[in-house]
Write a protein that holds these residues in place. Sequence first.
Motif, mmCIF file in Angstrom:
data_model
loop_
_atom_site.group_PDB
_atom_site.id
_atom_site.type_symbol
_atom_site.label_atom_id
_atom_site.label_comp_id
_atom_site.label_asym_id
_atom_site.label_seq_id
_atom_site.Cartn_x
_atom_site.Cartn_y
_atom_site.Cartn_z
ATOM 1 N N UNK A 74 26.210 27.215 7.038
ATOM 2 C CA UNK A 74 24.870 27.788 7.031
ATOM 3 C C UNK A 74 24.186 27.437 5.730
ATOM 4 N N UNK A 75 22.847 27.525 5.744
ATOM 5 C CA UNK A 75 22.063 27.270 4.536
ATOM 6 C C UNK A 75 20.771 28.060 4.628
ATOM 7 N N UNK A 76 20.443 28.777 3.556
ATOM 8 C CA UNK A 76 19.165 29.468 3.502
ATOM 9 C C UNK A 76 18.189 28.571 2.758
ATOM 10 N N UNK A 77 17.051 28.321 3.387
ATOM 11 C CA UNK A 77 16.031 27.453 2.803
ATOM 12 C C UNK A 77 15.192 28.224 1.794
ATOM 13 N N UNK A 78 14.452 27.490 0.967
ATOM 14 C CA UNK A 78 13.608 28.108 -0.067
ATOM 15 C C UNK A 78 12.578 29.048 0.531
ATOM 16 N N UNK A 79 12.131 28.767 1.760
ATOM 17 C CA UNK A 79 11.109 29.619 2.392
ATOM 18 C C UNK A 79 11.699 30.886 3.006
ATOM 19 N N UNK A 80 13.012 31.073 2.884
ATOM 20 C CA UNK A 80 13.669 32.266 3.397
ATOM 21 C C UNK A 80 14.252 32.105 4.791
ATOM 22 N N UNK A 81 13.951 30.983 5.453
ATOM 23 C CA UNK A 81 14.530 30.757 6.779
ATOM 24 C C UNK A 81 16.015 30.410 6.626
ATOM 25 N N UNK A 82 16.725 30.488 7.725
ATOM 26 C CA UNK A 82 18.170 30.288 7.709
ATOM 27 C C UNK A 82 18.559 29.289 8.790
ATOM 28 N N UNK A 83 19.355 28.296 8.418
ATOM 29 C CA UNK A 83 19.874 27.308 9.360
ATOM 30 C C UNK A 83 21.367 27.558 9.476
ATOM 31 N N UNK A 84 21.843 27.726 10.714
ATOM 32 C CA UNK A 84 23.252 28.037 10.968
ATOM 33 C C UNK A 84 23.812 27.013 11.945
ATOM 34 N N UNK A 85 25.001 26.507 11.644
ATOM 35 C CA UNK A 85 25.735 25.694 12.606
ATOM 36 C C UNK A 85 26.758 26.629 13.234
ATOM 37 N N UNK A 86 26.542 26.972 14.492
ATOM 38 C CA UNK A 86 27.396 27.923 15.189
ATOM 39 C C UNK A 86 28.782 27.358 15.465
ATOM 40 N N UNK A 87 29.689 28.205 15.932
ATOM 41 C CA UNK A 87 31.073 27.794 16.169
ATOM 42 C C UNK A 87 31.208 26.668 17.189
ATOM 43 N N UNK A 88 30.245 26.512 18.084
ATOM 44 C CA UNK A 88 30.290 25.441 19.078
ATOM 45 C C UNK A 88 29.599 24.176 18.571
ATOM 46 N N UNK A 89 29.118 24.200 17.312
ATOM 47 C CA UNK A 89 28.466 23.042 16.732
ATOM 48 C C UNK A 89 26.964 23.013 16.977
ATOM 49 N N UNK A 90 26.419 24.043 17.575
ATOM 50 C CA UNK A 90 24.985 24.108 17.869
ATOM 51 C C UNK A 90 24.216 24.573 16.632
ATOM 52 N N UNK A 91 23.112 23.892 16.334
ATOM 53 C CA UNK A 91 22.266 24.228 15.195
ATOM 54 C C UNK A 91 21.272 25.305 15.614
#
Length: 47
Positions: A9-26
């Motif tokens: 996972x990564x939190x962006x500077x704008x506060x949004x969050x990007x997660x790579x789930x356990x099945x590999x889905x973004x």
Amino acid sequence: MAGGKPLDWRQREDGSLVVIGPAGRKLVYSAAEVRKAAGQLRREEEA
């Protein structure tokens, strides 16, 4: 949110969050969704 333990996972500077789930889905969560989820977690911890 991600349906299990995320691979990464990564939190962006704008506060949004990007997660790579356990099945590999973004999954991308807006800053507003992140704030809402954080508020819910705080309320659950206080209860």
